[in-house]
Design a protein around this motif. Structure first.
Motif, PDB file in Angstrom:
ATOM      1  N   GLU A  59       0.818  -1.219   0.000  1.00  0.00           N
ATOM      2  CA  GLU A  59       0.000   0.000   0.000  1.00  0.00           C
ATOM      3  C   GLU A  59       0.853   1.271   0.000  1.00  0.00           C
ATOM      4  OE1 GLU A  59       1.048  -0.772   4.234  1.00  0.00           O
ATOM      5  OE2 GLU A  59       0.401  -2.009   2.535  1.00  0.00           O
ATOM      6  N   ARG A  60       2.151   1.141   0.279  1.00  0.00           N
ATOM      7  CA  ARG A  60       3.047   2.299   0.288  1.00  0.00           C
ATOM      8  C   ARG A  60       3.719   2.513  -1.071  1.00  0.00           C
ATOM      9  NH1 ARG A  60       4.270   3.844   5.567  1.00  0.00           N
ATOM     10  NH2 ARG A  60       4.819   5.836   4.581  1.00  0.00           N
ATOM     11  N   LEU A  61       3.490   1.608  -2.020  1.00  0.00           N
ATOM     12  CA  LEU A  61       4.177   1.664  -3.304  1.00  0.00           C
ATOM     13  C   LEU A  61       3.246   2.052  -4.441  1.00  0.00           C
ATOM     14  CD1 LEU A  61       6.300  -1.629  -3.126  1.00  0.00           C
ATOM     15  CD2 LEU A  61       6.986   0.675  -2.423  1.00  0.00           C
ATOM     16  N   HIS A  62       3.736   2.902  -5.335  1.00  0.00           N
ATOM     17  CA  HIS A  62       3.076   3.111  -6.620  1.00  0.00           C
ATOM     18  C   HIS A  62       3.535   2.015  -7.580  1.00  0.00           C
ATOM     19  CE1 HIS A  62       1.256   6.871  -5.558  1.00  0.00           C
ATOM     20  NE2 HIS A  62       2.406   7.479  -5.322  1.00  0.00           N
ATOM     21  N   LYS A  63       4.830   2.023  -7.907  1.00  0.00           N
ATOM     22  CA  LYS A  63       5.413   1.006  -8.771  1.00  0.00           C
ATOM     23  C   LYS A  63       6.733   0.542  -8.168  1.00  0.00           C
ATOM     24  CE  LYS A  63       3.327   2.466 -13.161  1.00  0.00           C
ATOM     25  NZ  LYS A  63       3.571   2.805 -14.586  1.00  0.00           N
ATOM     26  N   LEU A  64       7.141  -0.669  -8.554  1.00  0.00           N
ATOM     27  CA  LEU A  64       8.316  -1.321  -7.981  1.00  0.00           C
ATOM     28  C   LEU A  64       9.265  -1.744  -9.092  1.00  0.00           C
ATOM     29  CD1 LEU A  64       9.821  -2.738  -5.586  1.00  0.00           C
ATOM     30  CD2 LEU A  64       8.299  -4.703  -5.969  1.00  0.00           C
ATOM     31  N   VAL A  65      10.553  -1.422  -8.931  1.00  0.00           N
ATOM     32  CA  VAL A  65      11.591  -1.870  -9.860  1.00  0.00           C
ATOM     33  C   VAL A  65      12.634  -2.633  -9.048  1.00  0.00           C
ATOM     34  CG1 VAL A  65      13.272  -1.204 -11.610  1.00  0.00           C
ATOM     35  CG2 VAL A  65      11.214   0.199 -11.256  1.00  0.00           C
ATOM     36  N   VAL A  66      12.871  -3.880  -9.420  1.00  0.00           N
ATOM     37  CA  VAL A  66      13.885  -4.692  -8.731  1.00  0.00           C
ATOM     38  C   VAL A  66      14.937  -5.093  -9.758  1.00  0.00           C
ATOM     39  CG1 VAL A  66      12.390  -5.466  -6.875  1.00  0.00           C
ATOM     40  CG2 VAL A  66      12.484  -6.802  -8.963  1.00  0.00           C
ATOM     41  N   CYS A  67      16.193  -4.793  -9.461  1.00  0.00           N
ATOM     42  CA  CYS A  67      17.275  -4.924 -10.438  1.00  0.00           C
ATOM     43  C   CYS A  67      18.362  -5.861  -9.940  1.00  0.00           C
ATOM     44  CB  CYS A  67      17.909  -3.559 -10.700  1.00  0.00           C
ATOM     45  SG  CYS A  67      16.730  -2.212 -10.936  1.00  0.00           S
ATOM     46  N   ASN A  68      18.878  -6.690 -10.843  1.00  0.00           N
ATOM     47  CA  ASN A  68      20.029  -7.533 -10.523  1.00  0.00           C
ATOM     48  C   ASN A  68      19.864  -8.172  -9.148  1.00  0.00           C
ATOM     49  OD1 ASN A  68      21.031  -5.060 -12.264  1.00  0.00           O
ATOM     50  ND2 ASN A  68      22.280  -6.841 -12.796  1.00  0.00           N
ATOM     51  N   THR A  69      18.771  -8.874  -9.014  1.00  0.00           N
ATOM     52  CA  THR A  69      18.439  -9.477  -7.729  1.00  0.00           C
ATOM     53  C   THR A  69      17.800 -10.838  -7.967  1.00  0.00           C
ATOM     54  OG1 THR A  69      17.450  -8.989  -5.571  1.00  0.00           O
ATOM     55  CG2 THR A  69      16.129  -8.446  -7.526  1.00  0.00           C
ATOM     56  N   ALA A  70      17.359 -11.464  -6.911  1.00  0.00           N
ATOM     57  CA  ALA A  70      16.682 -12.754  -6.987  1.00  0.00           C
ATOM     58  C   ALA A  70      15.823 -12.901  -5.754  1.00  0.00           C
ATOM     59  CB  ALA A  70      17.693 -13.906  -7.068  1.00  0.00           C
ATOM     60  N   ALA A  71      14.887 -13.845  -5.803  1.00  0.00           N
ATOM     61  CA  ALA A  71      14.073 -14.113  -4.619  1.00  0.00           C
ATOM     62  C   ALA A  71      14.913 -14.737  -3.512  1.00  0.00           C
ATOM     63  CB  ALA A  71      12.907 -15.032  -4.980  1.00  0.00           C
ATOM     64  N   LYS A  72      15.980 -15.421  -3.896  1.00  0.00           N
ATOM     65  CA  LYS A  72      16.986 -15.913  -2.949  1.00  0.00           C
ATOM     66  C   LYS A  72      18.340 -15.794  -3.623  1.00  0.00           C
ATOM     67  CE  LYS A  72      18.481 -19.701   0.018  1.00  0.00           C
ATOM     68  NZ  LYS A  72      18.792 -18.731   1.094  1.00  0.00           N
ATOM     69  N   ILE A  73      19.275 -15.111  -2.980  1.00  0.00           N
ATOM     70  CA  ILE A  73      20.596 -14.873  -3.553  1.00  0.00           C
ATOM     71  C   ILE A  73      21.623 -15.779  -2.876  1.00  0.00           C
ATOM     72  CG2 ILE A  73      22.396 -13.173  -4.002  1.00  0.00           C
ATOM     73  CD1 ILE A  73      20.277 -10.989  -3.958  1.00  0.00           C
ATOM     74  N   SER A  74      22.064 -16.807  -3.591  1.00  0.00           N
ATOM     75  CA  SER A  74      23.079 -17.747  -3.098  1.00  0.00           C
ATOM     76  C   SER A  74      22.618 -18.427  -1.803  1.00  0.00           C
ATOM     77  CB  SER A  74      24.424 -17.044  -2.909  1.00  0.00           C
ATOM     78  OG  SER A  74      24.872 -16.516  -4.149  1.00  0.00           O
ATOM     79  N   ASP A  75      23.545 -19.020  -1.086  1.00  0.00           N
ATOM     80  CA  ASP A  75      23.196 -19.722   0.148  1.00  0.00           C
ATOM     81  C   ASP A  75      24.303 -19.542   1.174  1.00  0.00           C
ATOM     82  OD1 ASP A  75      25.263 -21.550  -0.521  1.00  0.00           O
ATOM     83  OD2 ASP A  75      23.859 -22.826  -1.625  1.00  0.00           O
ATOM     84  N   SER A 109      17.619  -7.290 -15.319  1.00  0.00           N
ATOM     85  CA  SER A 109      18.750  -8.203 -15.155  1.00  0.00           C
ATOM     86  C   SER A 109      19.913  -7.766 -16.031  1.00  0.00           C
ATOM     87  CB  SER A 109      18.352  -9.634 -15.532  1.00  0.00           C
ATOM     88  OG  SER A 109      17.360 -10.152 -14.674  1.00  0.00           O
ATOM     89  N   GLY A 110      21.089  -8.307 -15.710  1.00  0.00           N
ATOM     90  CA  GLY A 110      22.275  -8.118 -16.539  1.00  0.00           C
ATOM     91  C   GLY A 110      22.632  -9.435 -17.199  1.00  0.00           C
ATOM     92  N   THR A 111      22.832  -9.403 -18.495  1.00  0.00           N
ATOM     93  CA  THR A 111      23.107 -10.632 -19.240  1.00  0.00           C
ATOM     94  C   THR A 111      24.321 -11.364 -18.693  1.00  0.00           C
ATOM     95  OG1 THR A 111      22.187  -9.613 -21.227  1.00  0.00           O
ATOM     96  CG2 THR A 111      23.580 -11.540 -21.551  1.00  0.00           C
ATOM     97  N   GLU A 112      25.343 -10.613 -18.243  1.00  0.00           N
ATOM     98  CA  GLU A 112      26.593 -11.220 -17.774  1.00  0.00           C
ATOM     99  C   GLU A 112      26.702 -11.220 -16.245  1.00  0.00           C
ATOM    100  OE1 GLU A 112      28.461 -12.594 -20.156  1.00  0.00           O
ATOM    101  OE2 GLU A 112      26.941 -11.836 -21.549  1.00  0.00           O
ATOM    102  N   ASP A 113      25.583 -11.135 -15.565  1.00  0.00           N
ATOM    103  CA  ASP A 113      25.586 -11.071 -14.098  1.00  0.00           C
ATOM    104  C   ASP A 113      25.738 -12.467 -13.516  1.00  0.00           C
ATOM    105  OD1 ASP A 113      25.214 -10.582 -11.425  1.00  0.00           O
ATOM    106  OD2 ASP A 113      23.343  -9.467 -11.657  1.00  0.00           O
ATOM    107  N   ALA A 114      26.911 -12.746 -12.938  1.00  0.00           N
ATOM    108  CA  ALA A 114      27.153 -14.051 -12.329  1.00  0.00           C
ATOM    109  C   ALA A 114      26.647 -14.121 -10.896  1.00  0.00           C
ATOM    110  CB  ALA A 114      28.650 -14.361 -12.356  1.00  0.00           C
ATOM    111  N   VAL A 115      26.403 -12.966 -10.272  1.00  0.00           N
ATOM    112  CA  VAL A 115      25.937 -12.928  -8.884  1.00  0.00           C
ATOM    113  C   VAL A 115      24.447 -13.235  -8.819  1.00  0.00           C
ATOM    114  CG1 VAL A 115      25.739 -11.512  -6.808  1.00  0.00           C
ATOM    115  CG2 VAL A 115      27.714 -11.226  -8.329  1.00  0.00           C
ATOM    116  N   THR A 116      23.676 -12.530  -9.619  1.00  0.00           N
ATOM    117  CA  THR A 116      22.229 -12.779  -9.726  1.00  0.00           C
ATOM    118  C   THR A 116      21.895 -12.909 -11.215  1.00  0.00           C
ATOM    119  OG1 THR A 116      21.844 -10.370  -9.617  1.00  0.00           O
ATOM    120  CG2 THR A 116      21.598 -11.622  -7.576  1.00  0.00           C
ATOM    121  N   PRO A 117      22.048 -14.095 -11.774  1.00  0.00           N
ATOM    122  CA  PRO A 117      21.880 -14.286 -13.215  1.00  0.00           C
ATOM    123  C   PRO A 117      20.459 -13.966 -13.684  1.00  0.00           C
ATOM    124  CG  PRO A 117      22.969 -16.189 -12.199  1.00  0.00           C
ATOM    125  CD  PRO A 117      22.458 -15.328 -11.091  1.00  0.00           C
ATOM    126  N   PRO A 118      20.282 -13.778 -14.992  1.00  0.00           N
ATOM    127  CA  PRO A 118      18.962 -13.507 -15.528  1.00  0.00           C
ATOM    128  C   PRO A 118      17.907 -14.537 -15.129  1.00  0.00           C
ATOM    129  CG  PRO A 118      20.608 -13.042 -17.202  1.00  0.00           C
ATOM    130  CD  PRO A 118      21.334 -13.660 -16.038  1.00  0.00           C
TER     131      PRO A 118
END
Length: 266
Positions: free
Chosen positions: A110-126, A211-220
């Motif tokens: 309810e606090r957001l108009h629109k959301l942009v999430v970049c170079n991320t994942a729902a779970k990043i590594s372990d 996403s970044g095509t060459e992103d090894a941390v959070t791949p596409p």
């Protein structure tokens, strides 16, 4: 410099752009500060009141005892909005900032108009990635942060970009060397423990995944995972490694602005 007083310390923030424009909140990645968004400010402030902040444990913001959680960092954002009397805003976060954005979308939509999430994942590594890093940083302190800085160029930028723009790459990676070891380790734990894979369908705010095509941390693949589970989410991909906002620069800014301005109903 501007600060908001939280219950346990001060959160550093910066506002740019017209006073009466819609607010766009920018959330930094792990190991950087609000200046990672400098390249976006000219384009974003044409349309938005841009609110940047140093995530807890970074930059000039408070460094408290860890571990932190993404919920804790998300509640810092809500406290910042409350202190500045901002009821709703757009939110754009990269990497750890993207995790914060997911938490906000799930728990405070309810606090957001629109959301942009970049170079991320729902779970990043372990934990096999994060626990040794946390241990090393807490043991070796600033020396470990300098070593991380030297290794981060290859993770954050493609080799061609780092070679062509060494000063720009150094400006960003120097932020990592300047980050508090205690704060960095506490935020590593927040990223380690975050897992929104089963909660993404709760996000109702219009969402753009970058996403970044060459992103090894959070791949596409991680970006596609989010996009497929958030109803109506859009997807954009740039030739970039982990910091697509820096490497893709103007193209990144143009795509984000186009998404935020489309079908305005705010």
């Amino acid at each position: 410099m501007a600060f908001v007083q939280l219950a346990d310390g001060e959160l550093h923030y910066q506002l740019d752009g017209p006073d009466n424009a819609p607010v766009l909140v920018l959330s930094n990645s792990l190991g950087t500060d609000l200046h990672m968004w400098d390249i976006q400010i000219p384009a974003f402030t044409k349309h938005f009141r841009v609110l940047r902040f140093d995530t807890r444990g970074h930059g000039k913001s408070l460094v408290t005892e860890g571990p932190y959680s993404i919920e804790q960092l998300g509640r810092d954002v809500l406290a910042l909005l409350d202190a500045l009397h901002i009821q709703r805003a757009h939110f754009c976060g990269l990497s750890m900032g993207g995790l914060i954005g997911q938490w906000l979308g799930i728990n405070a939509g309810e606090r957001l108009h629109k959301l942009v999430v970049c170079n991320t994942a729902a779970k990043i590594s372990d934990s096999s990635v994060w626990n040794p890093r946390i241990e090393t940083v807490l043991r070796d302190g600033q020396a470990a942060m300098v070593a991380l800085r030297d290794a981060s160029i290859a993770r954050w930028f493609t080799p061609d970009f780092a070679a062509a723009h060494p000063d720009q790459a150094k400006l960003i990676t120097d932020m990592l060397a300047a980050t508090s070891p205690q704060g960095y380790a506490a935020n590593c734990a927040a990223v380690r423990d975050a897992d929104f894979r089963d909660q993404l369908s709760a996000i109702e705010a219009p969402t753009l995944v970058v996403s970044g095509t060459e992103d090894a941390v959070t791949p596409p693949s991680g970006g596609h995972f989010i996009q497929e589970r958030v109803r109506g989410a859009e997807y954009a991909e740039f030739h970039a490694a982990h910091l697509s906002n820096v490497q893709a620069g103007p193209a990144f800014s143009e795509r984000v602005v186009a998404f935020l301005l489309a079908d305005q109903n705010i």
